[in-house]
Design a protein around this motif. Structure first.
Motif, PDB file in Angstrom:
ATOM      1  N   GLY A   1       0.821  -1.210   0.000  1.00 48.46           N
ATOM      2  CA  GLY A   1       0.000   0.000   0.000  1.00 48.46           C
ATOM      3  C   GLY A   1       0.848   1.251   0.000  1.00 48.46           C
ATOM      4  N   LEU A   2       1.916   1.249   0.795  1.00 45.90           N
ATOM      5  CA  LEU A   2       2.843   2.388   0.821  1.00 45.90           C
ATOM      6  C   LEU A   2       3.472   2.593  -0.553  1.00 45.90           C
ATOM      7  CD1 LEU A   2       4.624   4.519   2.327  1.00 45.90           C
ATOM      8  CD2 LEU A   2       6.238   2.649   2.709  1.00 45.90           C
ATOM      9  N   ALA A   3       3.958   1.515  -1.151  1.00 42.90           N
ATOM     10  CA  ALA A   3       4.600   1.619  -2.459  1.00 42.90           C
ATOM     11  C   ALA A   3       3.636   2.135  -3.523  1.00 42.90           C
ATOM     12  CB  ALA A   3       5.169   0.256  -2.868  1.00 42.90           C
ATOM     13  N   LEU A   4       2.417   1.632  -3.515  1.00 44.32           N
ATOM     14  CA  LEU A   4       1.432   2.066  -4.511  1.00 44.32           C
ATOM     15  C   LEU A   4       1.005   3.516  -4.276  1.00 44.32           C
ATOM     16  CD1 LEU A   4      -0.600  -1.239  -4.698  1.00 44.32           C
ATOM     17  CD2 LEU A   4       0.970  -0.342  -6.428  1.00 44.32           C
ATOM     18  N   ALA A   5       0.859   3.911  -3.014  1.00 44.96           N
ATOM     19  CA  ALA A   5       0.486   5.297  -2.710  1.00 44.96           C
ATOM     20  C   ALA A   5       1.594   6.271  -3.123  1.00 44.96           C
ATOM     21  CB  ALA A   5       0.175   5.443  -1.224  1.00 44.96           C
ATOM     22  N   VAL A   6       2.836   5.906  -2.829  1.00 44.89           N
ATOM     23  CA  VAL A   6       3.970   6.745  -3.226  1.00 44.89           C
ATOM     24  C   VAL A   6       4.040   6.838  -4.743  1.00 44.89           C
ATOM     25  CG1 VAL A   6       6.504   6.833  -3.264  1.00 44.89           C
ATOM     26  CG2 VAL A   6       5.304   6.416  -1.119  1.00 44.89           C
ATOM     27  N   SER A   7       3.819   5.729  -5.423  1.00 43.99           N
ATOM     28  CA  SER A   7       3.837   5.724  -6.891  1.00 43.99           C
ATOM     29  C   SER A   7       2.800   6.676  -7.462  1.00 43.99           C
ATOM     30  CB  SER A   7       3.562   4.319  -7.425  1.00 43.99           C
ATOM     31  OG  SER A   7       4.552   3.433  -7.034  1.00 43.99           O
TER      32      SER A   7
ATOM     33  N   THR B   1      11.064  10.816 -16.503  1.00 42.90           N
ATOM     34  CA  THR B   1      11.240  11.401 -15.178  1.00 42.90           C
ATOM     35  C   THR B   1      10.250  10.813 -14.191  1.00 42.90           C
ATOM     36  OG1 THR B   1      12.096  13.453 -16.112  1.00 42.90           O
ATOM     37  CG2 THR B   1      11.198  13.568 -13.880  1.00 42.90           C
ATOM     38  N   ALA B   2       9.018  10.644 -14.618  1.00 40.75           N
ATOM     39  CA  ALA B   2       8.000  10.054 -13.735  1.00 40.75           C
ATOM     40  C   ALA B   2       8.419   8.655 -13.303  1.00 40.75           C
ATOM     41  CB  ALA B   2       6.642  10.025 -14.435  1.00 40.75           C
ATOM     42  N   VAL B   3       8.931   7.872 -14.224  1.00 44.04           N
ATOM     43  CA  VAL B   3       9.365   6.512 -13.902  1.00 44.04           C
ATOM     44  C   VAL B   3      10.552   6.535 -12.935  1.00 44.04           C
ATOM     45  CG1 VAL B   3      10.389   4.403 -14.853  1.00 44.04           C
ATOM     46  CG2 VAL B   3       8.480   5.518 -16.032  1.00 44.04           C
ATOM     47  N   ALA B   4      11.569   7.336 -13.234  1.00 40.64           N
ATOM     48  CA  ALA B   4      12.775   7.373 -12.400  1.00 40.64           C
ATOM     49  C   ALA B   4      12.475   7.890 -10.993  1.00 40.64           C
ATOM     50  CB  ALA B   4      13.844   8.230 -13.066  1.00 40.64           C
ATOM     51  N   LEU B   5      11.699   8.960 -10.893  1.00 36.92           N
ATOM     52  CA  LEU B   5      11.375   9.502  -9.573  1.00 36.92           C
ATOM     53  C   LEU B   5      10.481   8.555  -8.776  1.00 36.92           C
ATOM     54  CD1 LEU B   5      10.856  13.302 -10.317  1.00 36.92           C
ATOM     55  CD2 LEU B   5      12.803  12.187  -9.206  1.00 36.92           C
ATOM     56  N   THR B   6       9.601   7.859  -9.459  1.00 35.58           N
ATOM     57  CA  THR B   6       8.753   6.882  -8.773  1.00 35.58           C
ATOM     58  C   THR B   6       9.600   5.745  -8.214  1.00 35.58           C
ATOM     59  OG1 THR B   6       6.837   7.418 -10.144  1.00 35.58           O
ATOM     60  CG2 THR B   6       6.833   5.274  -9.062  1.00 35.58           C
ATOM     61  N   GLU B   7      10.522   5.238  -9.012  1.00 36.42           N
ATOM     62  CA  GLU B   7      11.400   4.168  -8.534  1.00 36.42           C
ATOM     63  C   GLU B   7      12.196   4.624  -7.318  1.00 36.42           C
ATOM     64  OE1 GLU B   7      13.790   3.154 -11.909  1.00 36.42           O
ATOM     65  OE2 GLU B   7      12.199   1.999 -12.848  1.00 36.42           O
TER      66      GLU B   7
ATOM     67  N   ALA C   1      11.490   7.115  -5.149  1.00 35.68           N
ATOM     68  CA  ALA C   1      10.611   7.357  -4.001  1.00 35.68           C
ATOM     69  C   ALA C   1      10.143   6.049  -3.372  1.00 35.68           C
ATOM     70  CB  ALA C   1       9.427   8.217  -4.429  1.00 35.68           C
ATOM     71  N   VAL C   2       9.793   5.069  -4.189  1.00 39.84           N
ATOM     72  CA  VAL C   2       9.353   3.777  -3.654  1.00 39.84           C
ATOM     73  C   VAL C   2      10.500   3.091  -2.921  1.00 39.84           C
ATOM     74  CG1 VAL C   2       8.597   1.446  -4.282  1.00 39.84           C
ATOM     75  CG2 VAL C   2       7.453   3.432  -5.262  1.00 39.84           C
ATOM     76  N   CYS C   3      11.677   3.094  -3.514  1.00 37.14           N
ATOM     77  CA  CYS C   3      12.826   2.467  -2.850  1.00 37.14           C
ATOM     78  C   CYS C   3      13.139   3.140  -1.516  1.00 37.14           C
ATOM     79  CB  CYS C   3      14.058   2.497  -3.758  1.00 37.14           C
ATOM     80  SG  CYS C   3      13.970   1.337  -5.128  1.00 37.14           S
ATOM     81  N   LEU C   4      13.116   4.467  -1.479  1.00 38.04           N
ATOM     82  CA  LEU C   4      13.379   5.179  -0.227  1.00 38.04           C
ATOM     83  C   LEU C   4      12.284   4.923   0.800  1.00 38.04           C
ATOM     84  CD1 LEU C   4      14.765   8.577  -1.564  1.00 38.04           C
ATOM     85  CD2 LEU C   4      16.046   6.715  -0.478  1.00 38.04           C
ATOM     86  N   GLY C   5      11.038   4.901   0.360  1.00 33.61           N
ATOM     87  CA  GLY C   5       9.934   4.620   1.277  1.00 33.61           C
ATOM     88  C   GLY C   5      10.022   3.225   1.869  1.00 33.61           C
ATOM     89  N   LEU C   6      10.326   2.248   1.037  1.00 37.14           N
ATOM     90  CA  LEU C   6      10.454   0.883   1.533  1.00 37.14           C
ATOM     91  C   LEU C   6      11.677   0.717   2.427  1.00 37.14           C
ATOM     92  CD1 LEU C   6       9.413  -1.161  -1.613  1.00 37.14           C
ATOM     93  CD2 LEU C   6       8.068  -0.737   0.454  1.00 37.14           C
TER      94      LEU C   6
END
Length: 97
Positions: free
Chosen positions: A48-54, A79-85, A87-92
């Protein structure tokens, strides 16, 4: 990239941003598959965290692209793809013990 493409129009009539489009059914299938895989691998709350951040990053990049460039380009999709990756990695990483 799918969310970014769905909520923004192309900034120009040529290029990858103009040629890339996402239909709502395709985005739904991609989101459902992503959610199922994420839940299986990460567990429900981390998924849920990963999907919300995405979603948050995708919408933020779409808003930025629309306000600054008048829409999406191939570069804003990337840019959307790179920043999403990132943000998800940092969140996890922040939730791992």
């Amino acid at each position: 990239a799918l969310v970014h493409a769905m909520v923004t129009s192309p900034a120009r009539s040529d290029g990858l941003g103009a040629n890339f489009s996402a239909s709502p059914p395709a985005a739904f299938v991609a989101a459902a598959a992503s959610a199922a895989i994420a839940i299986g691998v990460l567990g429900a709350w981390r998924a849920g965290l990963a999907l919300a951040v995405s979603l948050l990053v995708a919408v933020a990049t779409a808003v930025w692209a629309s306000s600054k460039l008048g829409g999406r380009t191939g570069d804003t999709l990337g840019t959307a793809v790179a920043l999403t990756e990132l943000a998800v990695c940092l969140g996890l990483l922040a939730t791992w013990r």
